[in-house]
Design a protein around this motif. Structure first.
Motif, short mmCIF file in Angstrom:
data_model
loop_
_atom_site.label_atom_id
_atom_site.label_comp_id
_atom_site.label_asym_id
_atom_site.label_seq_id
_atom_site.Cartn_x
_atom_site.Cartn_y
_atom_site.Cartn_z
N ASP A 189 41.07 48.12 45.87
CA ASP A 189 42.12 47.91 44.89
C ASP A 189 43.43 47.73 45.66
OD1 ASP A 189 44.44 49.07 43.15
OD2 ASP A 189 42.85 48.61 41.72
N LYS A 190 44.30 46.88 45.18
CA LYS A 190 45.52 46.58 45.94
C LYS A 190 46.35 47.82 46.25
CE LYS A 190 48.51 45.58 41.94
NZ LYS A 190 49.43 44.60 41.32
N ALA A 191 46.20 48.85 45.42
CA ALA A 191 46.99 50.06 45.63
C ALA A 191 46.34 51.01 46.64
CB ALA A 191 47.20 50.80 44.31
N LYS A 192 45.12 50.70 47.07
CA LYS A 192 44.39 51.60 47.94
C LYS A 192 44.85 51.50 49.39
CE LYS A 192 41.75 53.52 44.94
NZ LYS A 192 41.93 54.94 44.61
N GLU A 193 45.00 52.67 49.99
CA GLU A 193 45.26 52.70 51.42
C GLU A 193 43.94 52.48 52.16
OE1 GLU A 193 46.96 56.51 52.08
OE2 GLU A 193 48.82 56.05 51.02
N ASN A 194 44.01 52.38 53.45
CA ASN A 194 42.85 52.31 54.35
C ASN A 194 42.19 50.94 54.42
OD1 ASN A 194 43.08 55.23 54.66
ND2 ASN A 194 42.04 55.39 52.69
N TYR A 233 37.74 41.55 48.64
CA TYR A 233 37.50 41.45 47.20
C TYR A 233 38.40 42.47 46.52
CZ TYR A 233 34.68 40.46 43.02
OH TYR A 233 34.24 40.05 41.78
N ASP A 234 39.53 41.99 46.01
CA ASP A 234 40.54 42.85 45.39
C ASP A 234 40.22 43.04 43.92
OD1 ASP A 234 42.80 44.08 44.39
OD2 ASP A 234 44.19 42.92 45.61
N LEU A 235 39.88 44.28 43.57
CA LEU A 235 39.48 44.58 42.20
C LEU A 235 40.61 44.39 41.20
CD1 LEU A 235 37.37 47.82 42.80
CD2 LEU A 235 36.55 45.47 42.54
N GLU A 267 20.30 36.49 54.27
CA GLU A 267 20.36 37.66 55.14
C GLU A 267 21.18 38.76 54.45
OE1 GLU A 267 22.27 36.46 58.71
OE2 GLU A 267 24.22 36.15 57.78
N PRO A 268 21.05 40.00 54.91
CA PRO A 268 21.80 41.09 54.26
C PRO A 268 23.31 40.85 54.30
CG PRO A 268 20.12 41.98 55.73
CD PRO A 268 20.18 40.50 55.98
N THR A 269 23.96 41.20 53.19
CA THR A 269 25.42 41.18 53.12
C THR A 269 25.92 42.61 53.22
OG1 THR A 269 25.39 39.23 51.67
CG2 THR A 269 27.42 40.54 51.73
N VAL A 270 26.94 42.81 54.03
CA VAL A 270 27.51 44.15 54.24
C VAL A 270 28.71 44.31 53.31
CG1 VAL A 270 28.54 45.75 55.89
CG2 VAL A 270 26.75 44.14 56.63
N ILE A 271 28.71 45.38 52.54
CA ILE A 271 29.82 45.66 51.62
C ILE A 271 30.45 47.00 51.97
CG2 ILE A 271 30.44 46.17 49.22
CD1 ILE A 271 28.33 44.20 48.31
N PHE A 272 31.77 46.99 52.11
CA PHE A 272 32.52 48.23 52.34
C PHE A 272 33.23 48.61 51.04
CE2 PHE A 272 32.25 46.03 56.38
CZ PHE A 272 31.80 47.03 57.24
N VAL A 273 32.95 49.80 50.56
CA VAL A 273 33.57 50.28 49.32
C VAL A 273 34.72 51.21 49.71
CG1 VAL A 273 33.24 51.53 47.17
CG2 VAL A 273 31.40 50.09 48.08
N ASN A 274 35.94 50.70 49.58
CA ASN A 274 37.12 51.49 49.94
C ASN A 274 37.57 52.29 48.72
OD1 ASN A 274 39.42 52.60 50.99
ND2 ASN A 274 40.62 50.72 50.89
N GLU A 275 36.86 53.37 48.46
CA GLU A 275 37.17 54.24 47.33
C GLU A 275 36.71 55.66 47.65
OE1 GLU A 275 38.80 55.80 44.68
OE2 GLU A 275 38.85 53.65 44.16
N LEU A 276 37.64 56.61 47.54
CA LEU A 276 37.33 58.01 47.79
C LEU A 276 36.98 58.76 46.52
CD1 LEU A 276 40.16 58.80 50.37
CD2 LEU A 276 37.71 59.05 50.81
#
Length: 388
Positions: free
Chosen positions: A186-191, A208-210, A228-237
């Motif tokens: 999300d645009k407001a997310k740090e990290n 991918y900005d939610l 092939e596998p796609t790698v997804i990083f979920v930047n959410e705590l």
């Protein structure tokens, strides 16, 4: 009975009888820095950020487990020639005036080591106090480094979020060097920038900005690689928001293979341990793994059941190994152990890797454990990975 002195202080009991500490003066070198001293007795203060009433509640149960683990750890140190005077202090962290009054108590000023399973601003406050009085302080459960700078007395054993991000991005690049990688944020997310920094040099990274793009199955599926596998990083705590994201990902057609890397809080989500989505593999980082089949854990479980008549948990193990490890370090290197070889030889279980974290000026800001496992779940099967 343990030969180590174990005193329990509440805020109302700080005038209780205690060891004579008046002669224990800290030595400094010409620069004013604390020089290491070896002693026959060391004072260790355990700081619990709860009062006595809170410690007996459900909320205080993890801290009680940590405290009980420390008590068991002292039994192992009974055979050591060096004595430990362990004092347990409790205060209500919701009342910062209480902390100020507590922090400048005579007992805490004379400690050789402070261990605190605290979090948030309390960690910063204790770190400031530790630097002022040149006392090593071990932050036992929080990854929070706060605004601490140039503090050689501050030690973090729960790796910071930046260290976790560096570990899982490094691992993803080594295992999936040429695969497409998507950062969901999300645009407001740090990290997010920290994740991008960890993936620097990788030309297959997209964002991918939610807050701008619709997040549904069809939208995210169009971003995936079919071959092939796609790698997804979920930047959410936040666990609840993470669940919302995972609910979308689990509806991805099974002919797409997805490798999902989450923040350390991903372990709280029961969805990652299910069997419903064999095409999705989940990863997160953590510094601890206490295997019930190992001799160490079996030993603690047996003794804990004998003493407390209940099963042990991770906080018991963590309290146990921290008091054993740092008690042994004090014995070997003295009060200024951070200036010696900061090894993990005497850690009963976890292979801590303590590193000095320096600022832009080259000065040490704090010491941090940077050892992390990679936890991997696929189709209900768990794999523990120790990155090289």
């Amino acid at each position: 009975m343990s030969k180590h002195l174990f005193l329990l202080f509440s805020l109302a009991a700080l005038t209780c009888t205690h060891p004579d500490l008046s002669a224990q003066k800290k030595k400094t070198d010409s620069s004013g820095r604390h020089t290491s001293q070896k002693k026959e007795r060391y004072n260790i203060s355990i700081v619990l950020p709860v009062d006595e009433a809170q410690l007996k509640t459900e909320k205080g149960r993890p801290l009680m487990s940590f405290y009980e683990g420390i008590r068991l750890g002292l039994e192992q140190l009974d055979n050591e020639p060096v004595m430990l005077d362990v004092q347990v202090h409790m205060f209500d962290q919701t009342n910062m005036q209480t902390f100020d009054n507590f922090a400048y108590s005579r007992e805490l000023k004379q400690a050789d080591l402070i261990i605190a399973p605290a979090s948030g601003k309390v960690v910063e406050d204790i770190a400031r106090f530790a630097r002022e009085h040149q006392i090593n302080f071990v932050s036992a459960i929080s990854p929070f480094s706060g605004n601490v700078e140039e503090n050689e007395y501050f030690h973090i054993v729960q790796p910071t979020l930046n260290t976790n991000i560096a570990a899982f991005t490094r691992y993803s690049k080594s295992v999936f060097p040429k695969n497409k990688k998507i950062i969901i944020f999300d645009k407001a997310k740090e990290n997010t920038q920290d994740i991008k920094k960890g993936l620097s040099g990788d030309k297959n990274v997209v964002s991918y900005d939610l807050s701008f793009a619709p997040f549904d199955v069809s939208s995210i599926t169009r971003q995936l690689s079919p071959d092939e596998p796609t790698v997804i990083f979920v930047n959410e705590l936040n666990p609840q928001k993470t669940t919302e994201i995972l609910k979308v990902l689990t509806r991805i057609p099974t002919n797409y293979q997805v490798e999902v890397f989450g923040m350390p809080t991903l372990y709280l989500n029961p969805m990652i341990k299910g069997h419903a989505n064999p095409n999705i593999t989940y990863y997160y980082t953590a510094p601890y793994h206490f295997d019930n089949n190992t001799a160490f854990v079996k030993k603690i479980n047996t003794r804990y059941q004998e003493v407390y008549n209940k099963p042990a948990n991770d906080m018991v193990y963590r309290g146990y190994e921290l008091i054993v490890w740092y008690g042994s370090i004090l014995k070997k290197y003295g009060t200024g152990f951070q200036y010696s070889k900061y090894d993990n030889i005497d850690s009963p279980y976890t292979p801590y890797e303590i590193q000095a974290v320096k600022g832009d000026n080259g000065h040490i800001n704090y010491f941090e454990n940077q050892f992390l496992y990679i936890y991997k779940y696929n189709n209900g099967i768990f794999t523990l990975i120790e990155p090289k």
